[in-house]
Scaffold this motif. Structure first.
Motif, PDB file in Angstrom:
ATOM      1  N   GLU A 119     -11.023  10.610   5.933  1.00 36.58           N
ATOM      2  CA  GLU A 119     -10.755   9.509   6.863  1.00 36.58           C
ATOM      3  C   GLU A 119     -11.051   8.177   6.176  1.00 36.58           C
ATOM      4  OE1 GLU A 119      -9.083  10.334   9.171  1.00 36.58           O
ATOM      5  OE2 GLU A 119      -9.709  12.247   9.999  1.00 36.58           O
ATOM      6  N   ILE A 120     -10.430   7.998   5.016  1.00 35.79           N
ATOM      7  CA  ILE A 120     -10.683   6.825   4.176  1.00 35.79           C
ATOM      8  C   ILE A 120      -9.646   5.753   4.491  1.00 35.79           C
ATOM      9  CG2 ILE A 120     -11.026   6.006   1.812  1.00 35.79           C
ATOM     10  CD1 ILE A 120     -10.995   9.217   1.189  1.00 35.79           C
ATOM     11  N   PHE A 121     -10.114   4.562   4.797  1.00 37.73           N
ATOM     12  CA  PHE A 121      -9.230   3.441   5.101  1.00 37.73           C
ATOM     13  C   PHE A 121      -9.318   2.426   3.974  1.00 37.73           C
ATOM     14  CE2 PHE A 121      -8.938  -0.879   7.080  1.00 37.73           C
ATOM     15  CZ  PHE A 121      -7.553  -0.899   7.205  1.00 37.73           C
ATOM     16  N   PHE A 122      -8.225   2.245   3.262  1.00 37.90           N
ATOM     17  CA  PHE A 122      -8.169   1.266   2.171  1.00 37.90           C
ATOM     18  C   PHE A 122      -7.580  -0.039   2.701  1.00 37.90           C
ATOM     19  CE2 PHE A 122      -8.006   5.307  -0.214  1.00 37.90           C
ATOM     20  CZ  PHE A 122      -9.104   5.113  -1.035  1.00 37.90           C
ATOM     21  N   GLY A 123      -8.440  -0.915   3.157  1.00 40.58           N
ATOM     22  CA  GLY A 123      -7.950  -2.186   3.673  1.00 40.58           C
ATOM     23  C   GLY A 123      -9.056  -2.974   4.328  1.00 40.58           C
ATOM     24  N   GLY A 124      -8.684  -4.089   4.934  1.00 41.07           N
ATOM     25  CA  GLY A 124      -9.664  -4.975   5.536  1.00 41.07           C
ATOM     26  C   GLY A 124      -9.835  -4.763   7.022  1.00 41.07           C
ATOM     27  N   MET A 125      -8.712  -4.646   7.758  1.00 44.44           N
ATOM     28  CA  MET A 125      -8.789  -4.469   9.198  1.00 44.44           C
ATOM     29  C   MET A 125      -7.529  -3.758   9.694  1.00 44.44           C
ATOM     30  SD  MET A 125      -7.881  -8.312  10.564  1.00 44.44           S
ATOM     31  CE  MET A 125      -7.631  -7.757  12.240  1.00 44.44           C
ATOM     32  N   TRP A 126      -7.623  -3.203  10.909  1.00 43.12           N
ATOM     33  CA  TRP A 126      -6.471  -2.501  11.478  1.00 43.12           C
ATOM     34  C   TRP A 126      -6.743  -2.280  12.957  1.00 43.12           C
ATOM     35  CZ3 TRP A 126      -2.384  -1.901   8.288  1.00 43.12           C
ATOM     36  CH2 TRP A 126      -1.277  -1.192   8.764  1.00 43.12           C
ATOM     37  N   ASP A 127      -5.730  -1.835  13.669  1.00 38.24           N
ATOM     38  CA  ASP A 127      -5.883  -1.399  15.051  1.00 38.24           C
ATOM     39  C   ASP A 127      -6.837  -0.200  15.074  1.00 38.24           C
ATOM     40  OD1 ASP A 127      -5.649  -0.315  17.568  1.00 38.24           O
ATOM     41  OD2 ASP A 127      -3.486   0.004  17.475  1.00 38.24           O
ATOM     42  N   HIS A 128      -7.942  -0.319  15.803  1.00 36.08           N
ATOM     43  CA  HIS A 128      -8.964   0.734  15.801  1.00 36.08           C
ATOM     44  C   HIS A 128      -8.445   2.077  16.312  1.00 36.08           C
ATOM     45  CE1 HIS A 128     -12.468  -1.650  14.630  1.00 36.08           C
ATOM     46  NE2 HIS A 128     -12.000  -2.621  15.387  1.00 36.08           N
TER      47      HIS A 128
END
Length: 465
Positions: A119-128
């Motif tokens: 569950e790795i998110f590569f970025g700064g922000m997103w829709d939770h």
């Protein structure tokens, strides 16, 4: 004897004063409170800032490398192979290193840091509720990575690229705590683990399960004493993404609503943290696990007329930092200054492991355990882009603004004015303090190597003109 496990909980945009046990009686954080009572809380922990709007990016790079801001690569957007990383060193020492959640410093550096994850998110922000999360790839060959730009989740082009990776309907805090809890439940190895869980909350968009959305009544929340309708002068951040989350002029009802949502996000985050800790207890690993809680940067939410973290005010540069676990004192607070870049050197020292190559942070082992060399700082240095520089020492803070937007100076006595409401820079009684701190500012500039890149040169050229 097996070394202690490490559970590192990193939150996103959590300000220093958002934990009930550390003085905020408006917010409910029972699991963070437990860590406060079980360990040592550094109540004057800071970030140095950053050279772009996404200050969380260098903050996270400094946490894992132990390096200072101007010794990072590209503001921390990627971490060079020659920069030793915390997880990389722990693997050499026999740790199983698992990475979960937000990683803002390139896929390759993630692969070096961890030998498992999810569950790795590569970025700064997103829709939770629709996080484009990756499975772990040991070679770091991910077919996409979300750009660090703050408005990425509004981009149709980016959304199309990541659409196949989105798991809709589960909030990011739950998504990450589910994976962490399951990983712990299934852990059967004899070697110790380093479980790094980096949340996206309480970063906006501030959405959460309904029970937490309804948890706080905006009308009952206090307006901070440094609330302003607008900042006293325009220093170049007025149109930064964070600042347009609320209209100008700021209003008290608007700020209360944002606070209610912010606290709701934090209470939901606290609940999910509690689920991970419960598994540690069920597994019998709680007493042999160092639990570290930190926030990557602060947030204004109406203070000084600001909403973001692109400043040198206390609400933006101060963060939670709590260590608890075996060998660590219980229920203590240390109000001496430190940085998040001290985390990696501290963990290596607590584990009696060699320091990372190139690490510049200071070990906090002495205040945590009562043993070792006590080398706390007496001066802190802060940066934001090419717009401001600041220094904090002996209870005072000097902030110098120098750019095309104008040349401004602020001087605050933090002992008497912790909310930074009274500028003393033109007060004759503080002329000697101002002169001394300006000397300290230049000394810190040189110590931090804040003079060789384009951002530095723009600021200092304007400052000296």
């Amino acid at each position: 004897m097996k070394k202690p496990n490490i559970l590192f909980l990193l939150t996103d945009d959590q300000r220093f004063d958002t934990i009930a046990a550390l003085g905020n009686r408006e917010v409910s954080t029972p699991h963070m409170d437990e860590l406060v009572h079980r360990g040592v809380s550094f109540t004057n922990a800071h970030i140095p800032g950053g050279t772009c709007g996404a200050v969380c990016m260098p903050s996270r790079a400094m946490i894992h490398s132990g390096r200072t801001l101007f010794h990072l690569n590209d503001n921390g957007s990627s971490i060079p192979e020659e920069h030793s990383l915390l997880g990389e060193e722990l693997q050499k020492a026999g740790y199983n290193c698992c990475g979960i959640g937000k990683w803002h410093n390139s896929p390759r550096s993630f692969a070096r840091s961890f030998n498992s994850g999810g569950e790795i998110f590569f970025g700064g922000m997103w829709d939770h509720w629709n996080v484009p999360a990756c499975d772990y790839d040991p070679e770091g060959k991910y077919d996409y990575a979300v750009p660090y730009v703050s408005d990425a989740f509004h981009s149709r082009e980016v959304t199309e690229v990541v659409s196949d990776h989105i798991s809709p309907g589960k909030h990011s805090s739950t998504l990450f705590s589910d994976f962490a809890s399951d990983w712990l439940k299934n852990y059967r190895e004899d070697k110790p683990f380093f479980l790094y869980t980096a949340f996206m909350a309480p970063h906006d968009p501030r959405t959460m399960p309904e029970e937490f959305m309804r948890m706080y009544d905006p009308d009952t929340l206090k307006i901070p004493p440094n609330f302003q309708a607008e900042h006293v002068f325009d220093y170049g951040v007025r149109d930064v993404r964070d600042e347009v989350l609320a209209p100008y002029p700021r209003t008290e009802p608007e700020v209360r609503q944002h606070l209610a949502e912010y606290y709701g996000m934090i209470s939901h985050l606290d609940y999910e943290i509690g689920r991970i800790i419960d598994v540690l207890k069920e597994k019998g690993e709680y007493e042999n696990t160092i639990i570290l809680l930190a926030g990557d940067n602060g947030l204004a939410l109406g203070q000084h007329g600001l909403f973001g973290k692109q400043s040198a005010y206390e609400h933006s540069v101060r963060v939670p930092l709590i260590f608890s676990g075996p060998g660590i004192k219980r229920g203590e607070r240390d109000d001496r200054p430190c940085y998040l870049l001290d985390i990696a050197p501290t963990l290596m020292d607590l584990l009696d492991l060699p320091a990372q190559d190139g690490a510049e942070g200071l070990s906090l082992k002495a205040p945590l355990t009562g043993s070792g060399e006590d080398r706390m700082r007496d001066t802190l240095y802060f940066v934001y882009a090419d717009l401001l520089r600041a220094v904090k020492k002996d209870g005072f803070k000097l902030v110098e603004y120098a750019s095309e937007y104008g040349r401004y100076t602020q001087l605050f006595c933090l002992k008497e004015d912790p909310f930074e409401t009274t500028d003393l820079s033109c007060h004759p009684s503080y002329a000697s303090v101002l002169e001394s701190l300006r000397g300290d500012l230049l000394k810190q500039r040189d110590l931090w190597d804040d003079k060789n890149d384009e951002v530095s040169r723009r600021f200092w050229d304007c400052y000296s003109s």
